[in-house]
Design an enzyme around this catalytic site. Structure first.
Site, PDB file in Angstrom:
ATOM      1  N   LYS A   1      10.569  -3.461  11.584  1.00 24.45           N
ATOM      2  CA  LYS A   1       9.653  -3.877  10.746  1.00 24.45           C
ATOM      3  C   LYS A   1      10.793  -4.460   9.611  1.00 24.45           C
ATOM      4  CE  LYS A   1       6.006  -2.909   7.118  1.00 24.45           C
ATOM      5  NZ  LYS A   1       5.234  -1.581   6.679  1.00 24.45           N
TER       6      LYS A   1
ATOM      7  N   SER B   1      -0.662   1.793   7.021  1.00 23.62           N
ATOM      8  CA  SER B   1       0.110   0.419   7.760  1.00 23.62           C
ATOM      9  C   SER B   1       0.539   0.766   8.749  1.00 23.62           C
ATOM     10  CB  SER B   1       1.091   0.048   6.572  1.00 23.62           C
ATOM     11  OG  SER B   1       0.644  -0.523   5.456  1.00 23.62           O
TER      12      SER B   1
ATOM     13  N   SER C   1       0.294  -3.141   6.498  1.00 20.50           N
ATOM     14  CA  SER C   1       1.322  -3.990   6.409  1.00 20.50           C
ATOM     15  C   SER C   1       2.199  -4.213   7.550  1.00 20.50           C
ATOM     16  CB  SER C   1       1.973  -3.714   5.004  1.00 20.50           C
ATOM     17  OG  SER C   1       2.752  -2.542   5.540  1.00 20.50           O
TER      18      SER C   1
HETATM   19  N1  GLN Z   1      -2.914  -1.243   2.491  1.00 17.21           N
HETATM   20  C1  GLN Z   1      -2.339  -0.223   1.712  1.00 17.21           C
HETATM   21  C2  GLN Z   1      -1.658  -0.722   0.587  1.00 17.21           C
HETATM   22  O1  GLN Z   1      -1.885  -2.188   0.579  1.00 17.21           O
HETATM   23  C3  GLN Z   1      -1.534   0.358   2.438  1.00 17.21           C
HETATM   24  C4  GLN Z   1      -0.120  -0.379   2.767  1.00 17.21           C
HETATM   25  C5  GLN Z   1       0.806   0.825   3.837  1.00 17.21           C
HETATM   26  O2  GLN Z   1       0.454   1.613   4.136  1.00 17.21           O
HETATM   27  N2  GLN Z   1       2.037   0.302   3.347  1.00 17.21           N
HETATM   28  O3  GLN Z   1      -1.100  -0.372  -0.186  1.00 17.21           O
END
Ligand code: GLN
Length: 484
Positions: free
Chosen positions: A78, A177, A153
C-alpha cells in the site's frame, strides 16, 4: 509462465525452495502483469531495469536466496508504507513526489524474508475511505466488475491480488480497510491484533487503531505473509509482537469451536444477499462441528459514532505535520509563511481529509473535549468489555464483513454517512484492538461476499486455523476468469 502465476504464493514459494521454479520467472511475470494493470491498482510499479537494491535475503529481487521463507515471491505494498527512494504518497497530493529516506519495518521484514517489492498500491487519501475513490491519483476499479469500487481504503492492494497482478499484498486497517476491500474483491484479508505488526514507517492516520496486514488468495498465504511481517520493533514502542511463531493453518474441521453471532451486527442494515451467504456459511460451520449461537455486543452499534470521533481526532493531530516545509507538495505564490501553510493544505488535501481534520479539531477543542473525545474513549472501553464478556462463552465472533457487495463507482461519494456505514461490522474489532479476518463466503448478484471471524487479542493462530477449515468447506473460486 502462466502456470507459475496461477499458484498461490505459498505454493510458489515452496516450488522455489525445492528448486523447481526460478523466482525470476515470478518477478518478470508479475511485473509484466502489474505494468499492464487496467484497474488503476498501482501508483508505482518496479522497473525491470531499475530493480530495488539487494536485500539481506538475496543478491537481487529476481534472485533471492532460494531458501528464504517467502521464496522470492514479490509483494505489492500500500502506498502509505514508506519505501526508501520509491514514491510513498498515501494517496494524497500533499505528498506528491515524496520519496522517503527509509523503509517501513513491515516492508523491510518482508524483503528480508525473500519477498521483493513489486509495486505500490493505490488507496484512499491517508486511508480515509471505503472505496478508494478518495485517492488523489484516481479511483481503483473492482476486477469482478470495473464499474464498481474495490472497497477501501486499501482498494489497490485488494484489486491487485484479486486480478492476479500481484501474488499477495499488504495494506492497513484502521476501521476496516483490509477486511472490507478483501470482502468486496473476493480474497482473504487479515487485520492483526493491535501491536502485532510494527507501525514504524506507516504514514499515520489514527495511531491507536492503524494496523498492517496481508491480502492474499487464501488463508495459508495470509498466515505465511503475516508471520514474516509480525514482531516487536524497537522503532515502534506500541509493537509487542506475538506470543509465539505464526503457524501455517492445517485445520479442516471445527469440532469444539464455539462461534458467537452478535445480533447487533448480523441483521438490520445488511443486504439480503449478503445475509443469505452469511447464513449458509454458518450452516457449513455447523457441519464442520462448530456450535453456533447468538451472542450480544450491546455497545457495538455505537462503535461507528465513537470511531468517527477518535479516528478524526488522532488524524487532525497526525496530519498537522503537512505544512509544505518538510515533505512533498508546496503551493506556489504564497505571500508569507502562514499563507504558504494554508494554501499548501488547501490545495494538497482532498475533501474527505479536510472534513476529518475539522471534525477532529472540533472534538479535541477545549470545552468540547470531554463531551466528544472523552466520551468516545469511554464507549471504546465498553465495546472492548463486550468482547471480553463474549470470550467467556465463545472462541470467535462471526459477522458479515461488509453490509453490501461492491457498489457502483460514485454511488456513495456524495453521502459520507452512507460511506461510513460500510465499516459497521469491522469498526468494533478495531476499537477493541482484536484480530479479524475476512474470507470469501460466496457470491451475491455475481459479486463476492465476505465472512468475518474475530477472536481475542493474539489469537491469530487459532483464527487462521478456523478460517482455513471454513475456507476448505466453502470452496470459493477467487478468480473465475482465470479458468474461463
Ligand atoms: N472506512 C474507514 C474510514 O474511512 C476505515 C478506513 C481504514 O480502516 N483505514 O475511516
Amino acid at each position: 509462465m502462466s502456470d507459475a502465476l496461477s499458484l498461490t504464493a505459498a505454493a510458489a514459494a515452496a516450488r522455489v525452495r525445492a528448486g523447481d521454479l526460478d523466482p525470476a520467472e515470478l518477478w518478470d511475470g508479475y511485473r509484466a502483469r502489474a505494468a499492464a494493470d487496467g484497474h488503476n491498482a498501482f501508483t508505482w510499479v518496479s522497473d525491470a531495469g531499475a530493480a530495488p537494491p539487494a536485500s539481506p535475503g538475496g543478491s537481487s529481487p529476481a534472485s533471492p536466496r532460494r531458501d528464504a521463507p517467502l521464496g522470492g515471491v514479490p509483494v505489492a505494498v500500500k502506498d502509505l508504507f514508506a519505501t526508501q527512494g520509491v514514491p510513498s504518497q498515501a494517496g494524497s497530493r500533499i505528498l506528491e513526489g515524496y520519496r522517503p529516506p527509509y523503509t517501513a519495518t513491515a516492508v523491510e521484514r518482508l524483503t528480508a524474508a525473500g519477498a521483493p517489492l513489486l509495486a505500490k498500491t493505490n488507496q484512499d487519501e491517508f486511508a480515509m475511505g471505503s472505496s478508494t475513490e478518495n485517492s488523489a491519483y484516481g479511483p481503483t476499479t473492482n476486477p469482478w466488475d470495473p464499474t464498481r469500487v474495490p472497497g477501501g481504503s486499501s482498494g489497490g492492494s485488494a484489486a491487485a491480488v484479486a486480478a492476479g497482478s500481484a501474488p499477495w499484498a499488504i495494506g492497513t486497517d484502521t476501521g476496516g480497510s483490509i477486511r472490507q476491500p478483501a470482502a468486496l474483491c473476493g480474497i482473504v484479508g487479515l487485520k492483526p491484533t493491535y501491536g502485532a505488526v510494527s507501525r514504524y514507517g506507516m504514514i499515520a492516520f489514527a495511531s491507536s487503531l492503524d494496523q498492517a496486514g496481508p491480502f492474499t488468495r487464501d488463508v495459508t498465504d495470509a498466515a505465511l505473509l503475516f508471520g514474516a511481517m509480525a514482531g516487536k520493533d524497537k522503532c515502534d514502542s506500541t509493537s509487542v509482537g506475538l506470543p509465539g511463531p505464526v503457524e501455517l493453518p492445517r485445520r479442516t474441521d471445527l469440532q469444539g469451536v464455539r462461534l458467537g453471532v452478535p445480533e447487533e451486527l448480523s441483521g438490520e442494515g445488511i443486504e439480503p444477499g449478503v445475509l443469505a451467504s452469511f447464513t449458509a456459511t454458518l450452516d457449513l460451520a455447523r457441519e464442520l462441528g462448530a456450535t453456533v449461537e447468538p451472542c450480544k455486543l450491546p455497545h457495538a452499534p455505537h462503535a461507528l459514532s465513537a470511531y468517527y470521533l477518535i479516528a478524526p481526532a488522532e488524524a487532525s493531530s497526525n496530519l498537522a505535520r503537512y505544512d509544505g516545509v518538510r515533505y512533498g507538495f508546496r503551493a506556489d505564490g504564497a505571500r508569507d509563511l502562514l499563507h504558504m501553510y494554508t494554501e499548501t493544505r488547501e490545495q494538497g488535501f482532498g475533501a474527505e481529509v479536510k472534513r476529518r481534520i475539522m471534525l477532529g479539531t472540533y472534538a479535541l477543542s477545549s470545552g468540547y473535549y470531554d463531551a466528544y473525545y472523552g466520551r468516545a474513549q469511554k464507549v471504546r472501553t465498553l465495546i472492548s468489555r463486550d468482547f471480553d464478556t463474549a470470550w467467556e462463552r465463545f472462541d470467535f465472533v462471526v459477522t458479515p464483513t461488509a453490509p453490501s457487495v461492491a457498489f457502483a463507482l460514485g454511488a456513495k461519494t456524495d453521502d459520507p454517512l452512507a460511506m461510513y456505514l460500510n465499516d459497521f461490522c469491522t469498526v468494533p474489532m478495531s476499537l477493541a484492538g482484536i484480530p479479524g479476518i475476512s474470507i470469501p463466503s460466496g457470491l451475491s448478484e455475481g459479486l463476492p461476499v465476505g465472512f468475518q471471524l474475530a477472536g481475542p487479542a493474539f489469537s491469530e493462530n487459532a483464527l487462521l486455523d478456523a478460517a482455513h477449515a471454513l475456507e476448505g468447506a466453502i470452496g470459493f473460486d477467487s478468480a473465475p476468469w482465470r479458468s474461463a
